[in-house]
Scaffold this active site. Sequence first.
Site, short mmCIF file in Angstrom:
data_model
loop_
_atom_site.label_atom_id
_atom_site.label_comp_id
_atom_site.label_asym_id
_atom_site.label_seq_id
_atom_site.Cartn_x
_atom_site.Cartn_y
_atom_site.Cartn_z
N LYS A 237 0.85 -1.20 0.00
CA LYS A 237 0.00 0.00 0.00
C LYS A 237 0.88 1.24 0.00
O LYS A 237 1.77 1.39 0.83
CB LYS A 237 -0.89 0.01 1.25
CG LYS A 237 -2.21 -0.68 1.04
CD LYS A 237 -2.99 -0.69 2.31
CE LYS A 237 -4.34 -0.08 2.14
NZ LYS A 237 -5.14 -0.21 3.37
C1 E4P Z 1 -8.50 0.44 3.42
O1 E4P Z 1 -7.66 -0.28 2.91
C2 E4P Z 1 -8.42 1.00 4.77
O2 E4P Z 1 -7.71 0.10 5.60
C3 E4P Z 1 -9.75 1.16 5.42
O3 E4P Z 1 -10.81 0.74 4.60
C4 E4P Z 1 -9.97 2.48 6.09
O4 E4P Z 1 -11.21 2.44 6.71
P1 E4P Z 1 -11.64 3.47 7.86
O5 E4P Z 1 -12.04 4.74 7.20
O6 E4P Z 1 -12.80 2.80 8.52
O7 E4P Z 1 -10.45 3.62 8.76
#
Ligand code: E4P
Length: 214
Positions: A83
């Site tokens: 990521k």
């Molecule tokens: C995506 O890869 C993120 O880990 C995640 O969906 C973020 O979600 P949140 O807004 O609930 O922290």
Amino acid sequence: MKIFIDTANLDEIRKANEWGVIDGVTTNPSLVAKEQRDFKELVREIVSIVDGPISVEVISTDSEGMVEEALDMSNWSENIVVKIPMISEGLKAVKILNKKGVKTNVTLVFSVNQALLAAKAGATYVSPFIGRLDDIGHDGMQIIHDLVQIYKLYDFKTEIIVASIRHPLHVIESAKTGAHVATIPFGVIEKMFKHPLTDIGLEKFLKDWQKVVE
Ligand code: E4P
């Protein structure tokens, strides 16, 4: 639509994997921090449970640092997807990593333009955070609708991961758009199973079956 689980919690990952409904895992630094475990060990365990793409995030904010971290992580398993945050240094790193055959997931995406740039740079996945957009009064899902259309129109190979999902309706909406993946928190996957008529129906079937046995 593929379903990824959005967590770094091993119990949740194990349970969802046993249910047979998940195709991969996404983590982020906040989710990993909650587990209070050695990062590499934790990721190795996740990889041993789920046979599918496992997203793990870099911490560097310069392209050199990101590439270095990504090359290290990608050695941990062939299922690792790195990521990379949606900043200009991040896209520089994506371009380099793409050439080296490292899979990337461009994260913290909040607009169609950002996702368009990520695809141009050669991202394997792009993660628009729809829940966080909804939280500030924007229509998060509209970005997914637009992106599905645009990526199809220009035959981009980048897969769209609908991220920051808050409730089961987000999952249905994601599936209706034709997005490639929804990454879903454990609690929302649990809710997807539930319907009161299923519970009432099962209770009645089992009660009636008693009459057959007696
Ligand atoms: C995506 O890869 C993120 O880990 C995640 O969906 C973020 O979600 P949140 O807004 O609930 O922290």
